[in-house]
Design a protein around this motif. Sequence first.
Motif, PDB file in Angstrom:
ATOM      1  N   UNK A  64      13.446  -7.630  14.128  1.00  0.00           N
ATOM      2  CA  UNK A  64      14.147  -6.472  14.699  1.00  0.00           C
ATOM      3  C   UNK A  64      14.374  -5.404  13.643  1.00  0.00           C
ATOM      4  N   UNK A  65      14.774  -5.804  12.447  1.00  0.00           N
ATOM      5  CA  UNK A  65      14.988  -4.832  11.383  1.00  0.00           C
ATOM      6  C   UNK A  65      13.692  -4.123  11.011  1.00  0.00           C
ATOM      7  N   UNK A  66      12.618  -4.884  10.902  1.00  0.00           N
ATOM      8  CA  UNK A  66      11.330  -4.291  10.525  1.00  0.00           C
ATOM      9  C   UNK A  66      10.845  -3.312  11.581  1.00  0.00           C
ATOM     10  N   UNK A  67      11.090  -3.620  12.836  1.00  0.00           N
ATOM     11  CA  UNK A  67      10.671  -2.720  13.915  1.00  0.00           C
ATOM     12  C   UNK A  67      11.529  -1.457  13.935  1.00  0.00           C
ATOM     13  N   UNK A  68      12.816  -1.604  13.660  1.00  0.00           N
ATOM     14  CA  UNK A  68      13.718  -0.451  13.636  1.00  0.00           C
ATOM     15  C   UNK A  68      13.457   0.477  12.449  1.00  0.00           C
ATOM     16  N   UNK A  69      12.991  -0.117  11.344  1.00  0.00           N
ATOM     17  CA  UNK A  69      12.887   0.646  10.094  1.00  0.00           C
ATOM     18  C   UNK A  69      11.468   0.555   9.526  1.00  0.00           C
ATOM     19  N   UNK A 121       0.796  -1.226   0.000  1.00  0.00           N
ATOM     20  CA  UNK A 121       0.000   0.000   0.000  1.00  0.00           C
ATOM     21  C   UNK A 121       0.824   1.270   0.000  1.00  0.00           C
ATOM     22  N   UNK A 122       2.055   1.174  -0.515  1.00  0.00           N
ATOM     23  CA  UNK A 122       2.919   2.359  -0.570  1.00  0.00           C
ATOM     24  C   UNK A 122       4.127   2.046  -1.435  1.00  0.00           C
ATOM     25  N   UNK A 123       4.892   3.073  -1.748  1.00  0.00           N
ATOM     26  CA  UNK A 123       6.181   2.899  -2.417  1.00  0.00           C
ATOM     27  C   UNK A 123       7.269   3.142  -1.375  1.00  0.00           C
ATOM     28  N   UNK A 124       8.134   2.153  -1.181  1.00  0.00           N
ATOM     29  CA  UNK A 124       9.135   2.231  -0.116  1.00  0.00           C
ATOM     30  C   UNK A 124      10.320   1.360  -0.483  1.00  0.00           C
ATOM     31  N   UNK A 125      11.458   1.525   0.205  1.00  0.00           N
ATOM     32  CA  UNK A 125      12.578   0.590   0.019  1.00  0.00           C
ATOM     33  C   UNK A 125      12.137  -0.823   0.379  1.00  0.00           C
ATOM     34  N   UNK A 126      12.672  -1.809  -0.341  1.00  0.00           N
ATOM     35  CA  UNK A 126      12.265  -3.190  -0.135  1.00  0.00           C
ATOM     36  C   UNK A 126      13.475  -4.069   0.166  1.00  0.00           C
ATOM     37  N   UNK A 127      13.371  -4.854   1.226  1.00  0.00           N
ATOM     38  CA  UNK A 127      14.420  -5.784   1.639  1.00  0.00           C
ATOM     39  C   UNK A 127      13.839  -7.196   1.642  1.00  0.00           C
ATOM     40  N   UNK A 128      14.555  -8.132   1.041  1.00  0.00           N
ATOM     41  CA  UNK A 128      14.155  -9.538   1.046  1.00  0.00           C
ATOM     42  C   UNK A 128      15.227 -10.327   1.789  1.00  0.00           C
ATOM     43  N   UNK A 129      14.805 -11.177   2.718  1.00  0.00           N
ATOM     44  CA  UNK A 129      15.750 -12.046   3.432  1.00  0.00           C
ATOM     45  C   UNK A 129      15.411 -13.501   3.155  1.00  0.00           C
ATOM     46  N   UNK A 130      16.409 -14.243   2.695  1.00  0.00           N
ATOM     47  CA  UNK A 130      16.259 -15.670   2.405  1.00  0.00           C
ATOM     48  C   UNK A 130      16.746 -16.478   3.598  1.00  0.00           C
ATOM     49  N   UNK A 145       9.980   2.591   7.834  1.00  0.00           N
ATOM     50  CA  UNK A 145       9.921   3.206   6.513  1.00  0.00           C
ATOM     51  C   UNK A 145      10.291   2.235   5.398  1.00  0.00           C
ATOM     52  N   UNK A 146      10.713   1.024   5.754  1.00  0.00           N
ATOM     53  CA  UNK A 146      11.154   0.013   4.797  1.00  0.00           C
ATOM     54  C   UNK A 146      10.234  -1.198   4.866  1.00  0.00           C
ATOM     55  N   UNK A 147       9.989  -1.827   3.722  1.00  0.00           N
ATOM     56  CA  UNK A 147       9.187  -3.047   3.669  1.00  0.00           C
ATOM     57  C   UNK A 147      10.099  -4.266   3.601  1.00  0.00           C
ATOM     58  N   UNK A 148       9.726  -5.335   4.317  1.00  0.00           N
ATOM     59  CA  UNK A 148      10.539  -6.542   4.410  1.00  0.00           C
ATOM     60  C   UNK A 148       9.730  -7.763   3.966  1.00  0.00           C
ATOM     61  N   UNK A 149      10.370  -8.601   3.158  1.00  0.00           N
ATOM     62  CA  UNK A 149       9.782  -9.881   2.751  1.00  0.00           C
ATOM     63  C   UNK A 149      10.734 -10.986   3.173  1.00  0.00           C
ATOM     64  N   UNK A 150      10.254 -11.907   3.998  1.00  0.00           N
ATOM     65  CA  UNK A 150      11.057 -13.028   4.443  1.00  0.00           C
ATOM     66  C   UNK A 150      10.681 -14.293   3.693  1.00  0.00           C
ATOM     67  N   UNK A 151      11.683 -15.133   3.426  1.00  0.00           N
ATOM     68  CA  UNK A 151      11.466 -16.416   2.760  1.00  0.00           C
ATOM     69  C   UNK A 151      12.083 -17.509   3.622  1.00  0.00           C
ATOM     70  N   UNK A 152      11.261 -18.476   4.019  1.00  0.00           N
ATOM     71  CA  UNK A 152      11.721 -19.554   4.894  1.00  0.00           C
ATOM     72  C   UNK A 152      10.845 -20.782   4.648  1.00  0.00           C
ATOM     73  N   UNK A 153      11.445 -21.973   4.662  1.00  0.00           N
ATOM     74  CA  UNK A 153      10.676 -23.192   4.407  1.00  0.00           C
ATOM     75  C   UNK A 153      10.230 -23.897   5.683  1.00  0.00           C
ATOM     76  N   UNK A 154      10.822 -23.576   6.821  1.00  0.00           N
ATOM     77  CA  UNK A 154      10.545 -24.307   8.051  1.00  0.00           C
ATOM     78  C   UNK A 154       9.373 -23.693   8.806  1.00  0.00           C
ATOM     79  N   UNK A 155       8.357 -24.496   9.047  1.00  0.00           N
ATOM     80  CA  UNK A 155       7.120 -24.007   9.650  1.00  0.00           C
ATOM     81  C   UNK A 155       7.316 -23.336  11.012  1.00  0.00           C
ATOM     82  N   UNK A 156       8.112 -23.897  11.941  1.00  0.00           N
ATOM     83  CA  UNK A 156       8.259 -23.226  13.240  1.00  0.00           C
ATOM     84  C   UNK A 156       8.798 -21.800  13.120  1.00  0.00           C
TER      85      UNK A 156
END
Length: 248
Positions: free
Chosen positions: A87-92, A68-77, A94-105
Amino acid sequence: MNDQPRDDIAPTTGPEGPDAPLHRRGIKSYVLRAGRMTQAQTRGLEEVWPRLGLTLAERRQDLDALFGRRAPRVVEIGFGMGASLVEQAERHPETDFIGIEVHAPGVGKLLDEADKRGLANVRVYREDALAVLEQGLPEGSIDTLQLFFPDPWPKKKHHKRRIVQPAFVELIRTRLKPGGTFHLATDWQAYAEWMAEVMDGAPGYANTATPDTAPYVPRPEFRPLTKFEARGEKLGHGVWDLIYRRED
């Protein structure tokens, strides 16, 4: 992730060549491990996933519409249990974060924490990272891609399973914006050397390290120091960070 770099692993023979197939069908860079789910992790998957979870069925994402906005984007694999990403998302904010992980827990834990902290700038895939990069994320859409402490697959016969391969880093380059960065970190020196070899041979990237530290950079302040890493530092264990910039 292991407690410290190992000196007794087999020497590397170098990464696969540039024509290595991207998926190396049937060969995975990870192993799915069964684990007991906590109540909080289950809550994350059942209650928070419908709001913050992403699937490949949605095909190529429109990231501006998604957040819903235009912002810097960070992806973590491979974000593990998600502490660093949260922690990064809470600190920033103004930035959008997308996480990628296969483990359910780990996915459940991150979703639960993001919800409890009221974070609106986090989304999560529970998918193979290569499939997400190929099918879910648009070209030139990412400001930073983070790969922290991937499985080093230390045995020589398992090196083909390492996620850092020429075809993989080329795929990442296409998803980065021009000037965007690929940030890698590992606590295995032999894998750090492998990463540097792959990245230094990859077209369209420039190492951001200064001559006195190249090919590595000091740990940036924006990469949270994990409890594991802090314990390792006290014991004299090494961690190697590499940051490469997309040049074209």
